[in-house]
Design a protein around this motif. Structure first.
Motif, mmCIF file in Angstrom:
data_model
loop_
_atom_site.group_PDB
_atom_site.id
_atom_site.type_symbol
_atom_site.label_atom_id
_atom_site.label_comp_id
_atom_site.label_asym_id
_atom_site.label_seq_id
_atom_site.Cartn_x
_atom_site.Cartn_y
_atom_site.Cartn_z
ATOM 1 N N UNK A 119 59.403 57.422 32.316
ATOM 2 C CA UNK A 119 59.458 56.686 31.512
ATOM 3 C C UNK A 119 58.312 55.469 31.411
ATOM 4 N N UNK A 120 58.320 54.673 32.643
ATOM 5 C CA UNK A 120 57.649 53.512 32.739
ATOM 6 C C UNK A 120 56.069 53.913 32.770
ATOM 7 N N UNK A 121 55.707 55.213 33.222
ATOM 8 C CA UNK A 121 54.312 55.547 33.316
ATOM 9 C C UNK A 121 53.830 55.815 31.682
ATOM 10 N N UNK A 122 54.787 56.583 31.068
ATOM 11 C CA UNK A 122 54.582 56.752 29.702
ATOM 12 C C UNK A 122 54.417 55.807 28.754
ATOM 13 N N UNK A 123 55.238 54.782 29.034
ATOM 14 C CA UNK A 123 55.233 53.260 28.361
ATOM 15 C C UNK A 123 53.769 52.803 28.689
ATOM 16 N N UNK A 124 53.539 52.738 30.026
ATOM 17 C CA UNK A 124 52.327 52.171 30.525
ATOM 18 C C UNK A 124 50.983 52.750 29.585
ATOM 19 N N UNK A 125 51.039 54.002 29.599
ATOM 20 C CA UNK A 125 49.790 54.578 28.953
ATOM 21 C C UNK A 125 49.587 54.429 27.386
ATOM 22 N N UNK A 126 50.650 54.410 27.119
ATOM 23 C CA UNK A 126 51.050 54.291 25.524
ATOM 24 C C UNK A 126 50.459 52.985 25.284
ATOM 25 N N UNK A 127 50.814 51.873 26.045
ATOM 26 C CA UNK A 127 50.328 50.404 25.920
ATOM 27 C C UNK A 127 48.893 50.390 26.296
ATOM 28 N N UNK A 128 48.382 51.176 27.003
ATOM 29 C CA UNK A 128 46.936 51.154 27.348
ATOM 30 C C UNK A 128 46.162 51.828 26.162
ATOM 31 N N UNK A 129 46.791 52.690 25.646
ATOM 32 C CA UNK A 129 45.981 53.170 24.432
ATOM 33 C C UNK A 129 45.939 52.329 23.278
ATOM 34 N N UNK A 130 47.178 51.581 23.072
ATOM 35 C CA UNK A 130 47.079 50.540 22.100
ATOM 36 C C UNK A 130 46.251 49.211 22.243
ATOM 37 N N UNK A 131 46.271 49.047 23.628
ATOM 38 C CA UNK A 131 45.230 47.877 23.892
ATOM 39 C C UNK A 131 43.813 48.254 23.702
ATOM 40 N N UNK A 132 43.372 49.584 24.066
ATOM 41 C CA UNK A 132 42.109 49.745 23.885
ATOM 42 C C UNK A 132 41.775 49.811 22.188
ATOM 43 N N UNK A 133 42.671 50.371 21.606
ATOM 44 C CA UNK A 133 42.542 50.163 19.990
ATOM 45 C C UNK A 133 42.319 48.882 19.509
ATOM 46 N N UNK A 134 42.955 47.792 19.973
ATOM 47 C CA UNK A 134 43.107 46.529 19.699
ATOM 48 C C UNK A 134 41.918 45.968 20.043
#
Length: 239
Positions: A119-134
């Motif tokens: 779950x922690x890695x899933x959350x982190x990669x989701x965050x990374x994707x949102x960060x790149x979009x932002x």
């Protein structure tokens, strides 16, 4: 003592990782290769691995029909060259080393397995994707600013992103990106970038020394650039 890397430090901005999750992330990048400056790290057709920048600076770019290169984002230590490719396998931009880089090629299959299992890695990669979009949205906004403020904004972003993974100083970072690369990121000529650099230096916004780009007054250049670090999402996910 916990072992950390720029990649792990970056992902932990999304939230804490367990020791097991850290160990899994370390196991994803056990080998590396060196890519010389001006060489491509990844081409459009490569979809089985996701290159991770261990050191150096890379640029994601497109070549337009008339041969002009446009850099649309920088990839720094701790950055995956392709974020969404880990989930979709989609073709993407080309990525070139702007300085000499050390790169680890992470298996997409293993990265997907880690995302599905932890779950922690899933959350982190989701965050990374949102960060790149932002970040991409902010680069679009930045294109509407005058060239001097645009370049100052890129400098501020580089400083904060390098600080976030423990590689930037309080008011400086290693100056390795060539002016021609900044020109391709800004969409202006090399000559214009040179003039803008001189203007920022003359106005006391920047100085250089021992291969460093130095900001005598960090708050001043951030205000000049209209830089707000909020778009980098370094305080994690708030949903």
């Amino acid at each position: 003592m916990q072992v950390t890397t720029p990649f792990i430090r970056k992902l932990e901005h999304a939230g804490p990782l367990t020791d097991e999750e850290r160990s899994v992330l370390l196991s994803l990048s056990t080998s590396s290769r060196t890519v010389s400056a001006r060489q491509d790290i990844v081409l459009e057709h490569q979809t089985d691995t996701v290159p991770l920048i261990l050191s150096g600076v890379a640029g994601r770019y497109k070549v337009l029909v008339h041969g002009t290169r446009r850099i649309v984002s920088f990839a720094l230590p701790g950055d995956l060259c392709r974020v969404h490719a880990a989930a979709t396998g989609a073709l993407d931009l080309r990525v070139a080393a702007l300085t000499a880089c050390h790169v680890s090629d992470i298996s997409q299959a293993k990265l997907r397995e880690a995302i599905d299992t932890y779950p922690g890695i899933s959350r982190a990669l989701w965050w990374l994707t949102l960060t790149e979009l932002s970040r991409a949205r902010e680069w679009l906004v930045n294109d509407s600013r005058p060239a001097d403020r645009r370049l100052a904004h890129h400098f501020c972003e580089l400083l904060v992103c390098l600080q976030a993974v423990g590689l930037g100083g309080e008011n400086s970072f290693e100056l390795g990106i060539a002016q021609a690369d900044y020109a391709d990121a800004l969409g202006i000529s090399y000559v214009h970038v040179n003039r803008v650099m001189q203007a920022l230096r003359s106005n006391g916004m920047i100085s250089t020394g021992k291969h460093l780009l130095i900001f005598p007054d960090v708050n001043r250049i951030k205000e000049f650039a209209e830089f707000d670090r909020g778009y980098l999402c370094l305080d994690g996910l708030h949903m």
